[in-house]
Design a protein around this motif. Structure first.
Motif, short mmCIF file in Angstrom:
data_model
loop_
_atom_site.label_atom_id
_atom_site.label_comp_id
_atom_site.label_asym_id
_atom_site.label_seq_id
_atom_site.Cartn_x
_atom_site.Cartn_y
_atom_site.Cartn_z
N THR A 173 -57.74 -7.68 -43.59
CA THR A 173 -58.63 -8.62 -44.25
C THR A 173 -58.60 -10.00 -43.59
OG1 THR A 173 -58.10 -7.46 -46.29
CG2 THR A 173 -59.30 -9.52 -46.50
N PHE A 174 -57.40 -10.44 -43.20
CA PHE A 174 -57.22 -11.75 -42.60
C PHE A 174 -56.44 -11.60 -41.31
CE2 PHE A 174 -57.29 -12.26 -47.20
CZ PHE A 174 -58.34 -13.15 -47.34
N ASP A 175 -56.81 -12.36 -40.30
CA ASP A 175 -56.09 -12.34 -39.03
C ASP A 175 -55.09 -13.49 -39.04
OD1 ASP A 175 -55.25 -11.88 -36.50
OD2 ASP A 175 -57.01 -12.76 -35.52
N ILE A 176 -53.94 -13.29 -39.73
CA ILE A 176 -52.97 -14.38 -39.87
C ILE A 176 -51.62 -14.05 -39.25
CG2 ILE A 176 -54.03 -15.38 -41.92
CD1 ILE A 176 -51.92 -13.89 -43.58
N GLY A 177 -51.40 -12.81 -38.80
CA GLY A 177 -50.08 -12.44 -38.31
C GLY A 177 -49.07 -12.56 -39.44
N GLN A 178 -48.02 -11.82 -39.38
CA GLN A 178 -46.99 -11.92 -40.42
C GLN A 178 -45.65 -11.50 -39.85
OE1 GLN A 178 -47.97 -9.82 -43.99
NE2 GLN A 178 -50.05 -10.58 -44.01
N LYS A 179 -44.86 -12.48 -39.49
CA LYS A 179 -43.50 -12.22 -39.02
C LYS A 179 -42.55 -12.80 -40.07
CE LYS A 179 -44.51 -12.34 -34.08
NZ LYS A 179 -45.95 -12.53 -34.06
N THR A 180 -41.43 -12.14 -40.28
CA THR A 180 -40.47 -12.65 -41.26
C THR A 180 -39.50 -13.60 -40.61
OG1 THR A 180 -39.05 -10.74 -40.90
CG2 THR A 180 -40.56 -10.62 -42.76
N ASN A 181 -39.24 -14.71 -41.26
CA ASN A 181 -38.16 -15.62 -40.91
C ASN A 181 -37.22 -15.63 -42.10
OD1 ASN A 181 -39.23 -16.23 -38.44
ND2 ASN A 181 -40.13 -18.16 -39.08
N VAL A 182 -35.95 -15.31 -41.86
CA VAL A 182 -35.00 -15.11 -42.96
C VAL A 182 -33.73 -15.91 -42.71
CG1 VAL A 182 -33.72 -13.40 -44.30
CG2 VAL A 182 -35.88 -12.75 -43.22
N LEU A 183 -33.32 -16.69 -43.69
CA LEU A 183 -32.04 -17.38 -43.67
C LEU A 183 -31.10 -16.57 -44.57
CD1 LEU A 183 -30.36 -19.87 -42.85
CD2 LEU A 183 -31.20 -20.99 -44.93
N THR A 184 -29.94 -16.17 -44.02
CA THR A 184 -29.02 -15.28 -44.73
C THR A 184 -27.63 -15.90 -44.84
OG1 THR A 184 -30.20 -13.37 -43.85
CG2 THR A 184 -28.02 -12.97 -44.71
N PHE A 185 -27.03 -15.79 -46.02
CA PHE A 185 -25.65 -16.19 -46.25
C PHE A 185 -24.90 -14.94 -46.72
CE2 PHE A 185 -28.27 -19.87 -47.08
CZ PHE A 185 -27.61 -20.88 -46.36
N THR A 186 -23.78 -14.60 -46.06
CA THR A 186 -23.04 -13.40 -46.47
C THR A 186 -21.55 -13.69 -46.63
OG1 THR A 186 -22.62 -12.63 -44.20
CG2 THR A 186 -24.65 -11.87 -45.26
N LEU A 187 -20.93 -12.89 -47.48
CA LEU A 187 -19.48 -12.83 -47.62
C LEU A 187 -19.06 -11.41 -47.31
CD1 LEU A 187 -18.98 -14.74 -51.00
CD2 LEU A 187 -18.51 -15.59 -48.68
N GLY A 188 -17.99 -11.29 -46.52
CA GLY A 188 -17.50 -9.97 -46.16
C GLY A 188 -16.04 -9.81 -46.52
N TYR A 189 -15.65 -8.54 -46.67
CA TYR A 189 -14.25 -8.21 -46.95
C TYR A 189 -13.83 -7.11 -45.98
CZ TYR A 189 -9.99 -6.73 -49.27
OH TYR A 189 -8.70 -6.42 -49.54
N ARG A 190 -12.81 -7.40 -45.17
CA ARG A 190 -12.31 -6.43 -44.19
C ARG A 190 -11.46 -5.38 -44.91
NH1 ARG A 190 -7.44 -7.29 -41.25
NH2 ARG A 190 -7.67 -9.48 -41.83
N LEU A 191 -11.85 -4.13 -44.76
CA LEU A 191 -11.08 -3.04 -45.36
C LEU A 191 -9.87 -2.67 -44.50
CD1 LEU A 191 -14.06 -0.77 -46.46
CD2 LEU A 191 -12.66 -2.26 -47.91
N PHE A 192 -10.09 -2.61 -43.17
CA PHE A 192 -9.00 -2.38 -42.24
C PHE A 192 -9.41 -2.82 -40.85
CE2 PHE A 192 -11.41 1.59 -42.01
CZ PHE A 192 -11.52 1.77 -40.64
#
Length: 193
Positions: free
Chosen positions: A172-191
C-alpha cells in the motif's frame, strides 16, 4: 520453523566442540525498545507517525573461547517486539513475536578481577513466529553491537540492533520497514569459563 531448527542444531553442535575450559552456557532475559526505520519515498512524512514501543525477551546463550580475549557467542531467544506505526490515521502497529539467533563475537576489553567488561557485535537471524501485522516476511537479518559487564555468574549488557532488510512487503505504501531495536539483558551463567 525448519530454518530455526537447523540453526539451533548448528549452535548446539558448535557448543560441543572442545568444551573443556573453553565453553560457557547460560540463560538470559531482558527487555527491548523497537522502532521501525522508514524510507519516505512516496509518502508525506507528516502523514506517518512511528513510535518506539517496549517488549521483552528470554532465552539462552553460549560462549566458546576462540583465542586470547576473543570468544564466539551464539544465542537463541524468544522476543516480543512491538511496532508503533500510523499512516494517514490508520494504525498498522502491533506485536511481532520472533525467534532471534545472534551470532556474536565477544571481545573482553578489561579484566578487573571482580568484573570483566566486554564488547560484542555480529549478525542476527530473526524468524517470525507470530505477528499482529500484515505482510511480514518470515525472516530477516539485523546487526547487533554493544557492550556489557560480567560479575561472578551474572552478566548485564546493552545492545543496539540495526535492521539490514525490510521486515514487510507492504504494498500500500512505499515506506520500507527495517527494525531498530535497543536491548537490555541480564544473564546467568549455568556453567563454564
Amino acid at each position: 520453523m525448519k530454518k530455526l531448527f537447523l540453526l539451533s542444531a548448528l549452535v548446539v553442535m558448535m557448543l560441543g566442540v572442545n568444551a573443556q575450559n573453553r565453553l560457557e552456557l547460560g540463560l538470559k532475559t531482558g527487555f527491548n525498545s523497537t522502532k521501525l526505520k522508514l524510507d519516505y519515498n512516496n509518502v508525506d512524512k507528516n502523514l506517518v507517525k512511528d513510535e518506539a514501543k517496549n517488549g521483552f525477551l528470554f532465552g539462552a546463550y553460549g560462549k566458546i573461547k576462540l583465542f586470547g580475549d576473543v570468544s564466539f557467542q551464539p544465542e537463541i531467544y524468544y522476543a516480543k517486539k512491538q511496532a508503533g506505526l500510523t499512516i494517514e490515521g490508520v494504525n498498522y502497529g502491533g506485536d511481532i513475536k520472533t525467534w532471534d539467533v545472534p551470532l556474536l563475537v565477544n571481545l573482553q576489553l578489561l579484566d578487573l578481577k571482580v568484573a570483566r567488561i566486554y564488547g560484542l557485535a555480529g549478525p542476527v537471524a530473526s524468524f517470525i513466529s507470530k505477528d499482529d501485522l500484515n505482510d511480514l516476511k518470515t525472516s530477516n537479518w539485523t546487526f547487533q553491537a554493544g557492550g556489557g559487564i560480567s560479575i561472578w555468574k551474572l552478566t548485564a549488557d546493552v545492545r543496539y540492533e540495526w535492521g539490514l532488510s525490510d521486515i514487510s512487503d507492504l504494498k500500500t505504501f512505499d515506506i520500507g520497514q527495517k527494525t531498530n531495536v535497543l536491548t537490555f539483558t541480564l544473564g546467568y551463567r549455568l556453567f563454564g569459563i
